[in-house]
Design an enzyme around this catalytic site. Structure first.
Site, PDB file in Angstrom:
ATOM      1  N   LYS A 189       0.827  -1.212   0.000  1.00 18.51           N
ATOM      2  CA  LYS A 189       0.000   0.000   0.000  1.00 18.51           C
ATOM      3  C   LYS A 189       0.865   1.269   0.000  1.00 18.51           C
ATOM      4  O   LYS A 189       2.077   1.207   0.245  1.00 18.51           O
ATOM      5  CB  LYS A 189      -0.929  -0.049   1.214  1.00 18.51           C
ATOM      6  CG  LYS A 189      -1.930  -1.228   1.172  1.00 18.51           C
ATOM      7  CD  LYS A 189      -2.859  -1.185   2.376  1.00 18.51           C
ATOM      8  CE  LYS A 189      -3.907  -2.286   2.313  1.00 18.51           C
ATOM      9  NZ  LYS A 189      -4.834  -2.198   3.473  1.00 18.51           N
ATOM     10  N   TYR A 214     -12.656  -1.625  -3.102  1.00 16.37           N
ATOM     11  CA  TYR A 214     -13.086  -1.682  -1.700  1.00 16.37           C
ATOM     12  C   TYR A 214     -14.601  -1.490  -1.550  1.00 16.37           C
ATOM     13  O   TYR A 214     -15.065  -1.123  -0.473  1.00 16.37           O
ATOM     14  CB  TYR A 214     -12.326  -0.651  -0.868  1.00 16.37           C
ATOM     15  CG  TYR A 214     -10.897  -1.079  -0.560  1.00 16.37           C
ATOM     16  CD1 TYR A 214     -10.635  -2.138   0.316  1.00 16.37           C
ATOM     17  CD2 TYR A 214      -9.807  -0.448  -1.137  1.00 16.37           C
ATOM     18  CE1 TYR A 214      -9.339  -2.543   0.609  1.00 16.37           C
ATOM     19  CE2 TYR A 214      -8.498  -0.843  -0.851  1.00 16.37           C
ATOM     20  CZ  TYR A 214      -8.284  -1.897   0.025  1.00 16.37           C
ATOM     21  OH  TYR A 214      -6.996  -2.302   0.316  1.00 16.37           O
ATOM     22  N   ASN A 232      -1.880   0.309   6.809  1.00 16.99           N
ATOM     23  CA  ASN A 232      -1.333  -0.945   7.339  1.00 16.99           C
ATOM     24  C   ASN A 232      -0.483  -1.723   6.335  1.00 16.99           C
ATOM     25  O   ASN A 232      -0.407  -2.949   6.399  1.00 16.99           O
ATOM     26  CB  ASN A 232      -2.456  -1.802   7.933  1.00 16.99           C
ATOM     27  CG  ASN A 232      -3.505  -2.161   6.915  1.00 16.99           C
ATOM     28  OD1 ASN A 232      -3.399  -1.780   5.751  1.00 16.99           O
ATOM     29  ND2 ASN A 232      -4.507  -2.898   7.338  1.00 16.99           N
ATOM     30  N   HIS A 266      -2.035  -5.435   1.618  1.00 16.83           N
ATOM     31  CA  HIS A 266      -3.337  -6.094   1.454  1.00 16.83           C
ATOM     32  C   HIS A 266      -3.110  -7.571   1.172  1.00 16.83           C
ATOM     33  O   HIS A 266      -2.145  -7.933   0.495  1.00 16.83           O
ATOM     34  CB  HIS A 266      -4.084  -5.476   0.262  1.00 16.83           C
ATOM     35  CG  HIS A 266      -5.288  -6.280  -0.169  1.00 16.83           C
ATOM     36  ND1 HIS A 266      -6.510  -6.157   0.441  1.00 16.83           N
ATOM     37  CD2 HIS A 266      -5.429  -7.255  -1.116  1.00 16.83           C
ATOM     38  CE1 HIS A 266      -7.365  -7.017  -0.124  1.00 16.83           C
ATOM     39  NE2 HIS A 266      -6.739  -7.688  -1.069  1.00 16.83           N
ATOM     40  N   GLU A 282      -9.757 -10.233  -7.416  1.00 14.11           N
ATOM     41  CA  GLU A 282      -8.813  -9.127  -7.238  1.00 14.11           C
ATOM     42  C   GLU A 282      -7.644  -9.230  -8.219  1.00 14.11           C
ATOM     43  O   GLU A 282      -7.163  -8.224  -8.733  1.00 14.11           O
ATOM     44  CB  GLU A 282      -8.312  -9.113  -5.788  1.00 14.11           C
ATOM     45  CG  GLU A 282      -9.416  -8.744  -4.806  1.00 14.11           C
ATOM     46  CD  GLU A 282      -9.048  -8.943  -3.338  1.00 14.11           C
ATOM     47  OE1 GLU A 282      -9.919  -8.668  -2.488  1.00 14.11           O
ATOM     48  OE2 GLU A 282      -7.916  -9.362  -3.028  1.00 14.11           O
TER      49      GLU A 282
END
Ligand code: IDP
Ligand code: MG
Length: 139
Positions: A11, A51, A114, A117, A128
């Protein structure tokens, strides 16, 4: 796609903080093979769609803004039991709850930012993966 594959994104915080190489090294050392990989930046439309399952959650706007804030690395990874083993390698969503030795324990800033993913099911890994890669881009 077989159940021995999962999908990941490093990310924007991970790239911004210079952790790309170290995270890829942890992934390879854990026995995952890279089957597709690209450095890219999500558009607002892509982040919203990726998302969408979280659209009603209070953090959705913040999540979309964060995920479009800078480059990401998207990748397809292969290993026996890939989805579960990769979730174990990345650790809990909130780094405060993440086990020692996990990617999020080392590199996540917060529950939102964080670092990485990981798909949560074989079905989502396939969805995905094809969201980010064409068949020709996958080894
Ligand atoms: P996961 O990434 O561990 O599967 P999910 O609950 O699916 O966690 O949430 C997706 C992403 O949304 C998280 O990785 C994180 O970036 C963000 N997120 C989840 N919960 C919160 C929150 O309470 N505040 C801000 N961002 C959050
Ligand atoms: Mg999730």
């Amino acid at each position: 796609m077989a159940s021995n594959r999962t999908f990941t994104m490093l990310k924007p915080d991970a790239i911004e903080n210079g952790h790309m190489g170290k995270i890829i090294d942890m992934i390879l050392n854990a026995g995952f093979e890279i089957k597709a990989m690209k450095l890219t930046q999500l558009t607002e439309e892509q982040a919203k769609e990726f998302y969408e399952v979280h659209a009603e959650r209070p953090f959705y706007g913040e999540l979309v803004e964060y995920m479009t804030s800078g480059p990401i690395v998207a990748a397809i990874l292969e290993k026996d039991n890939a989805v579960a083993d990769f979730r174990a390698l990345i650790g809990a969503t909130d780094p405060a709850d993440a086990a020692e030795g996990t990617i999020r324990k080392y590199y996540a800033e917060s529950k939102g930012r964080n670092a990485v993913h990981g798909s949560d099911s074989d079905e989502n890994a396939e969805i995905e993966s094809h969201f980010h890669f064409t068949a020709a881009e996958i080894i």
